[in-house]
Scaffold this motif. Structure first.
Motif, PDB file in Angstrom:
ATOM      1  N   ILE A 104     -41.723  99.395  -7.255  1.00 52.26           N
ATOM      2  CA  ILE A 104     -42.843  98.888  -6.455  1.00 52.26           C
ATOM      3  C   ILE A 104     -42.317  98.075  -5.279  1.00 52.26           C
ATOM      4  O   ILE A 104     -42.796  98.211  -4.134  1.00 52.26           O
ATOM      5  CB  ILE A 104     -43.778  98.016  -7.324  1.00 52.26           C
ATOM      6  N   ILE A 105     -41.322  97.244  -5.549  1.00 45.67           N
ATOM      7  CA  ILE A 105     -40.700  96.439  -4.498  1.00 45.67           C
ATOM      8  C   ILE A 105     -40.002  97.342  -3.487  1.00 45.67           C
ATOM      9  O   ILE A 105     -40.119  97.157  -2.266  1.00 45.67           O
ATOM     10  CB  ILE A 105     -39.715  95.435  -5.121  1.00 45.67           C
ATOM     11  N   ALA A 106     -39.290  98.347  -3.997  1.00 43.79           N
ATOM     12  CA  ALA A 106     -38.583  99.283  -3.122  1.00 43.79           C
ATOM     13  C   ALA A 106     -39.556 100.054  -2.233  1.00 43.79           C
ATOM     14  O   ALA A 106     -39.281 100.278  -1.043  1.00 43.79           O
ATOM     15  CB  ALA A 106     -37.754 100.245  -3.953  1.00 43.79           C
ATOM     16  N   GLN A 107     -40.685 100.461  -2.791  1.00 39.12           N
ATOM     17  CA  GLN A 107     -41.675 101.206  -2.004  1.00 39.12           C
ATOM     18  C   GLN A 107     -42.257 100.329  -0.897  1.00 39.12           C
ATOM     19  O   GLN A 107     -42.496 100.804   0.230  1.00 39.12           O
ATOM     20  CB  GLN A 107     -42.794 101.718  -2.906  1.00 39.12           C
ATOM     21  N   LYS A 108     -42.495  99.048  -1.192  1.00 36.91           N
ATOM     22  CA  LYS A 108     -43.011  98.135  -0.169  1.00 36.91           C
ATOM     23  C   LYS A 108     -42.004  97.986   0.971  1.00 36.91           C
ATOM     24  O   LYS A 108     -42.385  98.022   2.155  1.00 36.91           O
ATOM     25  CB  LYS A 108     -43.312  96.771  -0.798  1.00 36.91           C
ATOM     26  N   ILE A 109     -40.748  97.843   0.637  1.00 40.87           N
ATOM     27  CA  ILE A 109     -39.707  97.740   1.666  1.00 40.87           C
ATOM     28  C   ILE A 109     -39.639  99.039   2.474  1.00 40.87           C
ATOM     29  O   ILE A 109     -39.504  99.018   3.706  1.00 40.87           O
ATOM     30  CB  ILE A 109     -38.350  97.407   1.031  1.00 40.87           C
ATOM     31  N   ALA A 110     -39.750 100.179   1.800  1.00 41.32           N
ATOM     32  CA  ALA A 110     -39.753 101.468   2.486  1.00 41.32           C
ATOM     33  C   ALA A 110     -40.918 101.560   3.467  1.00 41.32           C
ATOM     34  O   ALA A 110     -40.752 102.020   4.612  1.00 41.32           O
ATOM     35  CB  ALA A 110     -39.832 102.603   1.465  1.00 41.32           C
TER      36      ALA A 110
END
Length: 256
Positions: free
Chosen positions: A225-231
């Motif tokens: 979820i954190i990675a997707q937000k950064i993406a």
């Protein structure tokens, strides 16, 4: 697609009822490396037992957390040093300064932080820094002791863009977790302005769960979820975020 959680308190009592299942959920989500910062002498046994139970997935750090620095700081530091002498640890952490909760032991916090940073220099280990309400002060300590080779991460980074750039110039990474998903935190603007090569992913679980789980117990399975937000912030594919941040973590912990 694999991820690394560079900062998770798996031994926390909040996971007492379902720890194996929680770790399995992380592995199922592709979060296959879990780095655990130590808190004080009371957390060592639980942390090390997880290293034994989940070899190749759970990796320990050793340090004294600033919130747990009290009058017995010398005794606690001695225990940290004894473990560093006899075991394999991937960083000295969680160390630093915390001026949010209590400033009663500020002098002892500085003593513990500076002592442990010096040990990191001597042992060529990275450091995981806790800097709540003390980013500027932690940067100053690092600058004072930095030998040109010291590295590490400012866990749960919460400083300004200028401080972020200063940290990067010191050769350190920024630990980005669930706060980046909070609408009013402002961390998204900093993430947008810095290169992904300076970022590692973390949860700080059981604390600081990302939206839509904000206010609930955090866990490593939420790293995507954190990675997707950064993406989304950086207009990248999540696969690229996973790959680059995992390489960064491997460099941070010297496992590359």
């Amino acid at each position: 697609m694999n991820f690394i959680d560079t900062h998770v308190h798996l031994y926390s009592e909040e996971f007492e009822q379902d720890r194996p299942e929680m770790i399995q959920r992380a592995l199922d989500a592709g979060v296959d490396h879990l780095y655990m910062p130590n808190i004080d002498s009371s957390s060592i046994e639980g942390m090390m037992s997880l290293v034994d139970q989940f070899p190749g997935h759970c990796f320990p750090m050793m340090g004294l957390h600033p919130v747990y620095v009290k009058e017995n700081v010398a005794d606690e530091l001695q225990i940290v040093r004894e473990w560093l002498d006899k075991g394999k640890f991937y960083a000295i952490g969680e160390i630093g300064l915390d001026f949010y909760w209590d400033k009663t032991h500020t002098e002892q916090q500085y003593l513990a932080f500076e002592t442990q940073v010096q040990w990191a220099v001597e042992r060529k280990l990275p450091i995981a820094i806790h800097s709540r309400e003390s980013t500027r002060e932690c940067i100053d300590v690092v600058k004072k002791i930095h030998d040109g080779n010291l590295g590490g991460v400012f866990h749960c980074f919460s400083g300004s863009l200028e401080e972020a750039k200063e940290i990067i110039d010191l050769g350190f990474y920024l630990g980005i977790g669930g706060v980046v998903t909070f609408k009013k935190a402002g961390l998204d603007k900093i993430v947008e302005a810095i290169d992904l090569q300076h970022i590692v992913l973390e949860t700080d679980a059981p604390y600081l769960a990302p939206s839509p789980y904000r206010g609930k117990r955090n866990e490593s399975a939420y790293i995507p979820i954190i990675a997707q937000k950064i993406a989304d912030i950086k207009n990248l594919k999540i696969e690229e975020v996973a790959s680059i941040t995992s390489i960064n973590a491997a460099k941070l912990f010297k496992t590359l």
